[in-house]
Design an enzyme around this catalytic site. Structure first.
Site, mmCIF file in Angstrom:
data_model
loop_
_atom_site.group_PDB
_atom_site.id
_atom_site.type_symbol
_atom_site.label_atom_id
_atom_site.label_comp_id
_atom_site.label_asym_id
_atom_site.label_seq_id
_atom_site.Cartn_x
_atom_site.Cartn_y
_atom_site.Cartn_z
ATOM 1 C CG ASP A 73 -1.830 1.236 1.237
ATOM 2 O OD1 ASP A 73 -2.633 1.387 0.302
ATOM 3 O OD2 ASP A 73 -1.715 2.052 2.175
ATOM 4 N NE ARG A 76 -5.268 5.464 -4.241
ATOM 5 C CZ ARG A 76 -5.731 5.440 -2.992
ATOM 6 N NH1 ARG A 76 -5.177 4.652 -2.094
ATOM 7 N NH2 ARG A 76 -6.750 6.187 -2.642
ATOM 8 C CB SER A 114 -5.732 2.020 0.254
ATOM 9 O OG SER A 114 -4.883 2.724 1.129
ATOM 10 C CE LYS A 151 -3.928 1.993 4.712
ATOM 11 N NZ LYS A 151 -3.553 3.370 4.324
#
Length: 462
Positions: free
Chosen positions: A180, A187, A202, A206
């Site tokens: 990520d 991004r 994303s 996490k």
């Protein structure tokens, strides 16, 4: 089996085809395993992949696979030895959004990582938070205004803190979801930040790396929300709930209004100060929406953890914990365990030391009908409290105090906002931004409810 080349994955998604699980695995593995000497996949190829996903989207299977592969791309936290119900909350980001600072101690006060009711496990909250970027604030920046507080615990230290305190407030380590880190950074530079599929992968990778039993999502809607429309915010909420449930984690999303700053203060230390005031029993009238939302989110977490028969009962329990002072005791325990200086909470107002301030007053009478909350967030950022790009320093003492809320009747000359900065030259532009975005009307406005909709596995409920 023939090797899978990154460019072939990019081309398949570009052309609108569904990616096979092994293609997604191979692409993410190439990102994680690459080194300066061995470029298994280039930044250009990753950028092209992100744009292909942005334009073509992902189906449910692709999104679940991408999230899972990212989740297990590095270290994951194993909460099993704690023998507790592991629950967390995540917000998509807003202005003055400091609910984490209240929710973690509320849940810790109930659970304290040890069984307290027969047959019901304790609760632990391994809260991995982020930093400010753009117009939204960051929980880590707020916490790091507490002298000595360590947000960079490793997984062993996280487990020890949870066992001792029932909650911990930390940042993402370099080895938690490393895929990520690369995707997120690119991004931001490729115009693909707003993709609901990439946002879901994303966030959920996490959160699921925390070994959660349940997750409550606070998805913002309104002028200060990250997503540009209510429909897109709802679609994002549905994607995240679906992804969490597919992984085996009970997941609920609340669509909550972000048409004005949440609570009284927006900044870094001043948001900590506001939460400490609440936990110490001082409830400022402008903090009422912050208290309500924190209780509602906590109520859902307590309900999912089996400590309340309904979310509403859980919200009432959360408010009792705030009122009793038990949340403040749990807060002090967490701060001490992570190295923070407790003396700053004896008089939190005295720890606020901006070098410049200015009061914005109403130029006319009327009802405060609306504001562009995103512009308010940018004003806070330009006072020094936020960052324009990752790595920028932030001011501990910059920010704004809101003196009024939407729907309030205002008299000419009445204070609307107080601006704080550590540089007097930074006051002019934010003051003008705030002045330009406020709309006063002669008639009372219709104010949207704080909670717009709830999304769960069973569907949506207004």
């Amino acid at each position: 089996m023939n090797p899978i080349h990154p460019i072939d994955v990019v081309l398949r998604k570009r052309d609108g085809h569904s990616l096979r699980d092994e293609e997604i695995h191979a692409f993410i593995r190439a990102i994680v395993e690459r080194t300066p000497e061995r470029q298994l996949v280039t930044d250009a190829q990753i950028a092209a992949f992100l744009m292909a996903v942005f334009l073509r989207g992902l189906d449910a299977r692709e999104l679940a696979t991408l999230t899972s592969v990212m989740r297990f791309s590095g270290d994951t936290f194993d909460a099993t030895p704690l023998k507790t119900f592991t629950v967390d909350k995540h917000s998509t980001g807003g202005v003055g959004d400091k609910t984490s600072l209240l929710i973690a101690p509320i849940l810790a006060a109930v659970g304290l990582a040890a069984p307290t009711l027969e047959g019901i496990p304790g609760i632990c909250v391994p809260m991995i938070s982020g930093r400010s970027l753009g117009h939204t604030g960051g929980t880590l920046d707020k916490l790091e205004t507490i002298p000595g507080f360590n947000t960079q615990l490793n997984l062993q230290q996280l487990a020890e803190t949870l066992k001792q305190c029932g909650a911990a407030l930390i940042g993402q380590t370099p080895r938690i979801v490393p895929a990520d880190r690369t995707l997120y950074a690119l991004r931001d530079h490729t115009g693909t930040v707003e993709s609901p599929f990439l946002i879901t992968a994303s966030i959920m990778s996490k959160k699921l790396a925390e070994s959660l039993n349940a997750l409550v999502l606070d998805v913002k809607v309104g002028s200060g929300a990250f997503m540009p429309s209510y429909e897109k915010s709802k679609f994002l909420a549905e994607l995240m709930v679906q992804t969490g449930e597919t992984s085996g984690t009970r997941t609920v999303a609340l669509l909550t209004s972000m048409n004005e700053p949440l609570g009284r203060f927006s900044g870094n230390w001043i948001e900590v100060w506001e939460c400490v005031d609440i936990m110490q029993g001082r409830r400022h009238p402008v903090s009422r929406d912050l208290i309500e939302l924190s209780n509602i989110l906590s109520g859902w977490m307590l309900h999912l953890a089996g400590r309340a028969s309904t979310p509403e009962e859980g919200a009432r329990l959360a408010d009792q914990i705030l009122t009793s002072g038990d949340a403040y005791k749990a807060w002090l325990k967490i701060i001490a365990a992570q190295g923070g200086d407790l003396s700053v909470f004896e008089n939190p107002a005295s720890h606020h030391k901006p070098t410049a301030s200015r009061i914005l007053k109403a130029s006319q009478s009327g009802y405060l009908a609306s504001m562009d909350c995103k512009q308010v967030g940018w004003a806070v950022q330009r006072l020094g409290a936020g960052r324009a790009k990752p790595g920028d320093p932030v001011s501990a003492h910059a920010g704004i105090e809101s003196h009024v809320k939407l729907g309030d009747h205002i008299e000419e000359g009445q204070p609307l906002f107080t601006l704080f900065s550590e540089d007097a030259s930074l006051l002019d532009e934010p003051e003008q931004m705030l002045q330009n975005t406020l709309v006063l009307t002669a008639e009372p406005p219709v104010i949207e409810p704080l909670i717009r909709e709830t999304i769960s596995a069973s569907g949506a409920q207004p």
